[in-house]
Scaffold this motif. Structure first.
Motif, PDB file in Angstrom:
ATOM      1  N   GLY A 170       0.782  -1.288  -0.097  1.00 43.72           N
ATOM      2  CA  GLY A 170       0.062  -0.146   0.076  1.00 43.72           C
ATOM      3  C   GLY A 170       0.858   1.202   0.181  1.00 43.72           C
ATOM      4  N   TRP A 171       1.954   1.295   0.788  1.00 42.90           N
ATOM      5  CA  TRP A 171       2.923   2.419   0.699  1.00 42.90           C
ATOM      6  C   TRP A 171       3.285   2.605  -0.573  1.00 42.90           C
ATOM      7  N   ARG A 173       2.142   1.923  -3.307  1.00 40.10           N
ATOM      8  CA  ARG A 173       1.150   2.273  -4.301  1.00 40.10           C
ATOM      9  C   ARG A 173       0.752   3.767  -4.244  1.00 40.10           C
ATOM     10  N   GLY A 174       0.762   4.223  -2.896  1.00 44.10           N
ATOM     11  CA  GLY A 174       0.355   5.419  -2.513  1.00 44.10           C
ATOM     12  C   GLY A 174       1.310   6.586  -2.490  1.00 44.10           C
ATOM     13  N   ALA A 336      -0.194  10.713   1.745  1.00 47.12           N
ATOM     14  CA  ALA A 336      -0.587   9.875   0.729  1.00 47.12           C
ATOM     15  C   ALA A 336      -0.246   8.235   1.105  1.00 47.12           C
ATOM     16  N   SER A 339      -1.745   6.873   4.360  1.00 47.54           N
ATOM     17  CA  SER A 339      -3.007   6.463   3.976  1.00 47.54           C
ATOM     18  C   SER A 339      -3.058   5.296   3.415  1.00 47.54           C
ATOM     19  N   SER A 340      -2.427   4.968   2.233  1.00 52.08           N
ATOM     20  CA  SER A 340      -2.490   4.062   1.494  1.00 52.08           C
ATOM     21  C   SER A 340      -2.078   2.663   1.885  1.00 52.08           C
TER      22      SER A 340
END
Length: 421
Positions: A170-171, A173-174, A336, A339-340
């Motif tokens: 997730g990190w 990707r965001g 961002a 949060s991702s």
């Protein structure tokens, strides 16, 4: 204008008394009262806090309510909110665990729990669907949930490793995105430097482990083992109660032998019917462990000590994570990549919850196992019928959790008395 402290206490007492239904229902209750009714927190702030709490080890519902109290009134607000969320359920579960330890040999009581087990399975499935509806908004999140399920069910990867992998994905990707901060909320958080953080961590670490140290010093080995087990559980199980239960079921049942898989399901059924965090099922496990291995103590005193020690080492770390971490997380609310990462972890937790649901389903449907695999000749028709009926009642007709548990328990007790089970 933020609420005054007495009004805040009343609101969190209300949340604590109404916090039935497991993490999904409890989070929904918090949202309704704090965001929709009181408007003390806005939606972005509430969801940011929720995603952070999903990242933490331990009970996310209690951590979320502590975070909310801290946002409104600092440390004293967090303490009041967290304690009021746990205490009502602790008192009720202590009484239920004592009754269970003393009276499970009675046919009527056995029948009640025979009916509770299938209903609990339906509640776990409902929780997975609720959390999934909130977390799995796109194919990326659904893929993470599926990968998490396969990793823990088929491959047997440890849950902390799954959480780490999901967070890193997730990190990544965001990392180039931008997250809107949303409207300002009516909060008071302040800031905390490195020395303040270290002082907070030191204080809560000492409070957390002091009872375990006393048990070792005074030679109460069984209670030291109980304390160390649940202290370890508090820092290695991520994703809240349903994720933690997978680890408890494996270790407490298979490694320590404190209770059986069926008794674990009974404990979860009791936890589902009491207010407070679902992870109070650990208190049930701690009571039975202390009751059955009391050492020099009376079994009933051993049960109370085991339950109390379990609750202490389970919930004290939540205050540590929030009071030491929340000030820094608030400053990163618009980041961002963070949060991702938090959203990705929430998606992975959905897969773990469905792994737990499958584990429960097998133990509801079958009475004996050959290793992991069920012995097909030991299928339990009444349990299967009750599980299907409970799922239809909850998912199709939107029955509440307590009516479903009550009806299933009554049917199980009746079937036991008539000799049908």
């Amino acid at each position: 204008m933020r609420p005054d402290f007495p009004e805040t206490v009343r609101a969190f007492l209300r949340i604590g008394l109404l916090s039935f239904g497991g993490p999904a229902g409890q989070i929904a209750t918090m949202h309704r009262i704090l965001v929709d009714e009181k408007r003390w927190l806005d939606e972005p702030r509430f969801l940011h806090a929720l995603n952070f709490c999903m990242l933490l080890p331990g009970p996310e519902a209690q951590q979320l309510v502590t975070y909310a109290g801290w946002l409104l009134h600092g440390v004293k607000g967090g303490l009041v909110a967290g304690l009021l969320f746990v205490l009502p359920g602790f008192v009720v579960m202590l009484g239920l665990a004592a009754l269970y330890a003393g009276f499970t040999h009675v046919d009527f009581v056995q029948g009640l729990f025979l009916g509770l087990k299938p209903a609990v399975l339906a509640v776990v499935v409902q929780a997975g669907l609720r959390i999934g509806a909130r977390a799995l908004k796109d194919m990326w999140a659904r893929g993470l949930a599926l990968a998490s399920f396969v990793a823990i069910f088929a491959v047997g990867l440890p849950f902390p490793l799954i959480v780490l992998a999901a967070g890193l994905a997730g990190w990544w990707r965001g990392r180039d995105g931008i997250v809107a901060r949303g409207a300002p909320a009516k909060v008071t958080t302040g800031t905390m430097g490195a020395m303040g953080t270290m002082g907070t961590v030191s204080l809560w670490l000492a409070l957390w482990l002091a009872p375990v140290g006393l048990a070792w010093i005074h030679g109460h080995g069984a209670f030291a083992v109980i304390g160390l087990f649940f202290a370890k559980l508090a820092v290695v199980t991520f994703g809240g109660a349903y994720a933690a239960l997978s680890y408890v079921a494996q270790q407490a049942v298979e490694s320590h032998g404190w209770l059986s898989a069926g008794e674990m399901l009974d404990g979860l059924g009791l936890a589902e019917t009491t207010p407070g965090p679902l992870v109070l099922v650990n208190q049930f496990v701690g009571f039975l462990a202390g009751y059955r291995q009391p050492g020099d103590f009376n079994p009933w005193l051993g049960g109370v000590l085991g339950a109390s020690l379990t609750v202490w080492v389970t919930f004290v770390p939540s205050f540590l994570w929030i009071f030491a971490g929340a000030p820094h997380v608030e400053r990163l609310r618009g980041h961002a990549a963070l949060s991702s990462a938090l959203a990705a972890i929430t998606a992975a937790v959905v897969g773990v919850i469905f792994n737990l649901a499958l584990w429960f389903a097998l133990h509801v449907a079958f009475s004996r196992f050959d290793g992991f695999w069920p012995m097909w000749r030991t299928v339990q028709p009444l349990s299967l019928v009750l599980a299907v009926a409970a799922m239809i009642a909850i998912l199709r007709f939107k029955w509440g959790m307590v009516p479903v548990l009550t009806v299933c328990a009554a049917v199980g007790a009746g079937a036991r008395q008539l000799g049908w089970a």
